[in-house]
Motif scaffolding. Structure first.
Motif, PDB file in Angstrom:
ATOM      1  N   VAL A  91       0.846  -1.191   0.000  1.00 34.20           N
ATOM      2  CA  VAL A  91       0.000   0.000   0.000  1.00 34.20           C
ATOM      3  C   VAL A  91       0.883   1.243   0.000  1.00 34.20           C
ATOM      4  O   VAL A  91       1.847   1.353   0.759  1.00 34.20           O
TER       5      VAL A  91
ATOM      6  N   GLN B 120      -3.671   1.319  -3.257  1.00 36.99           N
ATOM      7  CA  GLN B 120      -4.486   1.063  -2.078  1.00 36.99           C
ATOM      8  C   GLN B 120      -4.868  -0.416  -2.041  1.00 36.99           C
ATOM      9  O   GLN B 120      -4.619  -1.183  -2.973  1.00 36.99           O
ATOM     10  N   LEU B 121      -5.506  -0.791  -0.921  1.00 36.98           N
ATOM     11  CA  LEU B 121      -5.871  -2.204  -0.749  1.00 36.98           C
ATOM     12  C   LEU B 121      -6.762  -2.699  -1.888  1.00 36.98           C
ATOM     13  O   LEU B 121      -6.644  -3.837  -2.342  1.00 36.98           O
TER      14      LEU B 121
ATOM     15  N   VAL C 265      -1.788  -7.225  -3.172  1.00 36.85           N
ATOM     16  CA  VAL C 265      -1.408  -6.296  -2.100  1.00 36.85           C
ATOM     17  C   VAL C 265      -1.058  -7.133  -0.877  1.00 36.85           C
ATOM     18  O   VAL C 265      -1.865  -7.952  -0.425  1.00 36.85           O
TER      19      VAL C 265
ATOM     20  N   GLY D  53       1.696  -1.430   5.003  1.00 32.80           N
ATOM     21  CA  GLY D  53       0.885  -0.312   4.542  1.00 32.80           C
ATOM     22  C   GLY D  53      -0.557  -0.350   4.988  1.00 32.80           C
ATOM     23  O   GLY D  53      -1.295   0.595   4.768  1.00 32.80           O
ATOM     24  N   SER D  54      -1.008  -1.452   5.579  1.00 32.40           N
ATOM     25  CA  SER D  54      -2.395  -1.542   6.055  1.00 32.40           C
ATOM     26  C   SER D  54      -2.360  -1.919   7.533  1.00 32.40           C
ATOM     27  O   SER D  54      -1.776  -2.952   7.899  1.00 32.40           O
TER      28      SER D  54
ATOM     29  N   VAL E 293      -6.429  -6.557   4.018  1.00 30.20           N
ATOM     30  CA  VAL E 293      -6.043  -7.369   2.879  1.00 30.20           C
ATOM     31  C   VAL E 293      -6.353  -8.832   3.130  1.00 30.20           C
ATOM     32  O   VAL E 293      -6.791  -9.570   2.261  1.00 30.20           O
TER      33      VAL E 293
END
Length: 935
Positions: free
Chosen positions: A463, A518-519, A544, A574-575, A629
């Motif tokens: 992400v 993004q996701l 992702v 990133g998430s 994710v």
């Protein structure tokens, strides 16, 4: 009375192919009175009921269908009374008189009068007039010479038949009438309809004394043209070839010296007359058609349109307004015969024309430029709109293509397989039918195949990253190329999604840039390359990344059913991490299993308590992180740790029984290792006689044992005991099982008596005994033990029979052998004491006697006496002849149930022959050998 017509002919100028009566098609094939000749309908033996009505002719061919004007058949003079007696007419001399014919008004009839008898007919002059409208005879001034009988003659101009009325007597009275002014008795209507080019006749006659004179004039003062004729002493005005200028008001004037009188009427166009008609028209498909017809008449005519004899309605492309017909965007179905019909109450007129729709390619022309990939298959469709269907042919450049050079389908389609550069050219399809010719042309351009030179690859992304997915090609410069991208099956809208997606590169590059991933950007991306001749695609999957694996999972504390764990987090990629899942593994599970925690472990927690563990089980733990994710990779496993506790599960399937004398046998299902809960594992066995209170306990320290045997001479046989079993380890005792009832061993205490044996054959002995009396213990059956040599009791055979039987047969024994036998009862504790041994000898077969033989050539014939078994011998089942050949040292045997046998011997060898008896016990003793020497 009906006029006896024999035949009537309805004429058709157009060459009629079908006739209808009152709107119904006439079936000429089944109608013997009607037939058609040259299009005309001929009717014989006319019948009023069957033949009255309106007739119309239908003409049709490959161009279409039209209808004729309508014609009608009416039956005249049906009520004309020819035989009834007519009354006399009395008049004075000088008086005017009218004698009525009495025929009904019909067209096609003419009238005449007979005076007294045929052939004397009434001659018309200024004093006498016969009206062809009414049929009546008018005498302006009666004279004595007029006295007599008058008969009306009706002539049918169609059938040429005539009918006569009954005579009407004219009688003259004695008195004379004086002069009087004219009285007009015959005059034309106030309004007279006339058709163009027709003959118009106006009648005018007056009674009066002196005889009136008749004159005519036009009220407009215009003099009569020379074509106008006066007939019958001016009683009839005839205007032939009636034209528009002849219309107007006409006046008839009757005059004598006593005065005059006049009658007026107007002649005008009443029946429709064409002012403008339609003409044959040829038009192409998609063109517009406009036809207009105009007619005059009084009253003003109405218009209708027919196509191939069918009434047309205004709808869609077809519009009808008064006498105008318009059809927009012509197609093949519009071809045919059209008729404009103008009609008022006085009649109708028809105008016919043909519409021909020419072949056209307006809907399906060839593409001006058709591109095709080299080595592909090209199909050129020739689809003209034409009726009737057009014949198609093809040209390449200016040359007509022959069918031997191409693949041409019946529908006109041209197919070129495995196209090459040599096929590039202009192609023309030509369509032709009887209406005309049309063509369409297109140019074929052959291009090289397109190749994808750089493709996207599957990737794992984080992400917030930005990447470029390549999609580049090599293609023919003549091709138009377009690139598009699809994400998870949906076309990417670069305008709407410009914050994340952008197509980069030149005319031969369709690279996709994805910014700030993004996701929801994980999935399948497809690059689609479209050219004029083909479509290619290539795809890649972007994943992702979920969270990374946690680390350093440790067991901080463990009890018999819980464990306290801790760990360190991995990367979130990133998430943010939203939670954790705890998994455990033991030697008794299949792989890793999720375990319970008292509360949900969210993404901010790095410790958790696991509950619901089994005691005395070795556990490993690991942790899995989760975000939007999905689930990440699991952490490394923790160190192995074992739980401990006193057993909490009781053994199952407690039972037992059986054993040998003075034994109590107790059994159970051992606990699996994961339920033993600690070291020093064993079992506690408690038992007591049924009805007593105190329990006796025994402890076994072997974990896998499942049986305990108590031996004590004081235990009575087959006595019930209460038993229960519990597990134990170093941490304490577990719960006891439920109480079960188990019986002690039931060893039989008495041997069977009166045991006897009897030999049945060389291989079978029957053993008999008495049943045992009633005992405290159970008897499940009997066991017979037998052996051959009393000095060697280890050679033992055994036969066991279950149930209360007192006899058994022992089989498979040797012949002529002494056997020792003993019987014992048995139950779950085994066999009891044996009876005293007895013996019995199996039967034996004797050898054949009195053997005789004879030799004829190489055939040896043997005879012997039959062997009859004695009481102690086995029953004879046959004989075995044994032939031993010295030279080859081989033996042959022959079985027979007779007392004779034939053998074929070789002259070069010596033989030894022996005969044995066969019985249930096997072979008997052999006979004395017979030696046969070389012949």
């Amino acid at each position: 009375m009906m006029l006896p017509w024999k035949q009537i002919v309805l004429l058709s100028i157009t060459g009629c192919l079908a006739w209808s009566l009152n709107g119904t098609l006439i079936d000429l094939g089944s109608d013997y009175r009607r037939h058609m000749s040259g299009g005309s309908l001929i009717i014989r033996n006319l019948d009023k009921d069957q033949d009255s009505g309106t007739y119309q002719c239908t003409a049709f061919n490959t161009w279409g269908t039209i209808l004729s004007r309508r014609a009608s058949i009416q039956f005249a003079l049906d009520n004309f009374k020819t035989q009834s007696v007519r009354s006399a007419v009395n008049v004075r001399e000088g008086q005017g008189v009218v004698l009525l014919c009495g025929a009904p008004p019909h067209s096609g009839l003419t009238f005449a009068w007979i005076f007294n008898e045929y052939p004397y007919s009434v001659q018309q002059d200024s004093r006498r007039f016969i009206s062809q409208e009414t049929g009546s005879l008018y005498i302006a001034k009666v004279e004595p010479s007029d006295v007599g009988n008058y008969t009306c003659v009706v002539n049918n101009t169609v059938t040429k038949q005539k009918v006569l009325s009954s005579p009407t007597p004219l009688v003259l009275r004695s008195d004379v009438m004086g002069e009087y002014e004219p009285k007009i008795e015959v005059h034309f209507p106030d309004s007279v309809p006339a058709a163009k080019e027709s003959v118009v006749k106006l009648e005018c006659f007056a009674l009066g004394s002196p005889v009136p004179e008749i004159s005519w004039r036009r009220t407009s003062g215009v003099p009569f043209p020379s074509k106008v004729k006066m007939k019958n002493s001016n009683a009839v005005l005839e205007i032939p070839n009636f034209q528009q200028e002849d219309a107007g008001t006409y006046e008839c004037i009757a005059e004598n010296r006593r005065g005059k009188n006049a009658a007026r009427g107007r002649i005008s166009y009443h029946k429709p007359q064409w002012l403008q008609t339609i003409t044959d028209t040829a038009a192409s498909i998609e063109e517009n058609l406009f036809w207009e017809c105009k007619a005059n008449g009084k009253p003003k005519p109405s218009y209708s349109w027919l196509k191939n004899g069918e009434q047309m309605m205004a709808e869609g492309r077809v519009q009808i307004e008064n006498g105008a017909l318009s059809i927009t965007a012509l197609n093949l179905s519009d071809s045919g015969m059209y008729q404009c019909v103008a009609e008022n109450k006085h009649g109708s007129v028809y105008s016919s024309a043909q519409l021909m729709v020419l072949p056209s390619f307006s809907k399906s022309p060839l593409k001006a430029l058709l591109k095709a990939r080299s080595a592909s298959e090209v199909t050129l469709e020739c689809k003209p709109q034409a009726s009737p269907p057009a014949i198609s042919l093809w040209k390449k450049g200016n040359e007509i293509l022959q069918r031997t050079e191409i693949t041409l389908f019946p529908n006109g389609t041209l197919k070129i397989a495995n196209v090459t550069k040599r096929d590039a050219a202009s192609y023309t399809c030509i369509a032709k039918n009887r209406f005309g010719t049309a063509s369409t042309t297109g140019r074929l351009l052959v291009t090289e195949p397109t190749r994808i030179t750089m493709r996207p690859t599957n990737m794992e992304i984080i992400v917030g990253e930005s990447i470029v997915l390549p999609c580049q090609i090599a293609c023919d410069p003549a091709l138009d190329v377009s690139f598009s991208w699809a994400f998870n099956g949906q076309l990417i809208d670069f305008q709407r999604d410009r914050d994340h997606f952008e197509r980069v590169g030149g005319s031969i590059s369709g690279d996709l840039m994805i910014r700030n991933i993004q996701l929801n950007h994980g999935g399948k991306y497809v690059c689609v390359v479209d050219t004029d001749v083909e479509s290619l695609s290539t795809s890649a999957i972007l994943v992702v990344k979920p969270p990374g694996p946690p680390d350093k999972v440790a067991v901080e504390e463990i009890t018999d059913s819980t464990a306290q764990l801790s760990w360190t987090p991995g990367r979130d990629n990133g998430s943010p991490i939203t939670g954790y899942i705890i998994q455990a593994r033991t030697p008794f599970t299949v792989g890793w299993q999720a375990v319970d925690t008292p509360e949900v472990v969210n993404g901010n927690m790095l410790t958790a308590t696991v509950v619901g563990l089994n005691a005395w089980v070795e556990y490993e733990f690991r942790v899995v992180a989760r975000n939007l994710v999905g689930l990440g990779e699991p952490s490394p496993a923790s160190a192995k740790t074992r739980t401990e506790d006193a057993p909490d599960t009781a053994p199952t399937d407690v039972g037992g029984g059986g054993g040998t004398k003075s034994e109590l046998v107790i059994t159970w299902e051992p606990l699996p290792e994961e339920l033993q809960n600690g070291e020093g594992f064993g079992y506690i066995i408690a038992f007591r006689s049924v009805g007593t209170v105190a329990w006796t306990r025994a402890v076994i320290s072997t974990p896998g044992v499942s049986r305990y045997v108590l031996r004590n001479d004081t235990i009575p046989p087959f006595s019930p005991f209460d038993v229960k079993v519990a597990a134990t380890n170093n941490r304490g005792e577990g719960p006891f099982s439920s109480i079960a009832t188990v019986y002690s061993a039931e060893d039989p205490s008495v041997a069977p008596k009166r045991v006897r044996a009897r030999s049945l054959s060389a291989a079978e002995i029957e053993v008999i005994w008495e049943t045992l009396p009633s005992l405290p213990e159970r008897v499940l059956g009997y066991e017979v033990v037998y052996w051959e040599d009393d000095t060697k009791p280890d050679t033992v055979g055994k036969v066991r029979i279950t149930g209360n039987y007192t006899q058994v047969n022992i089989t498979g024994l040797k012949a002529n052998t002494v056997y020792y036998l003993s019987v014992a009862a048995f139950n779950t504790a085994g066999p009891g004491p044996q009876s005293a041994p007895i013996n019995n000898t199996t039967r034996k077969p004797r050898a054949p006697l009195n053997i005789q033989w004879s030799m004829i050539g190489s055939t040896l014939t043997l005879h012997w006496d039959p062997v009859v078994a004695m009481e102690t011998e086995s029953k004879v089942t046959g004989y075995l002849v044994i032939l031993k050949r010295h030279r080859y040292n081989d033996i042959h045997t022959i079985f027979t149930n007779k007392t004779t046998a034939e053998l074929s011997l070789s002259a070069s060898d010596n033989y030894l022959i022996q005969i044995k008896v066969l019985s249930e016990g096997g072979e008997g003793v052999g006979s004395e050998p017979i030696h046969i020497h070389k012949l």
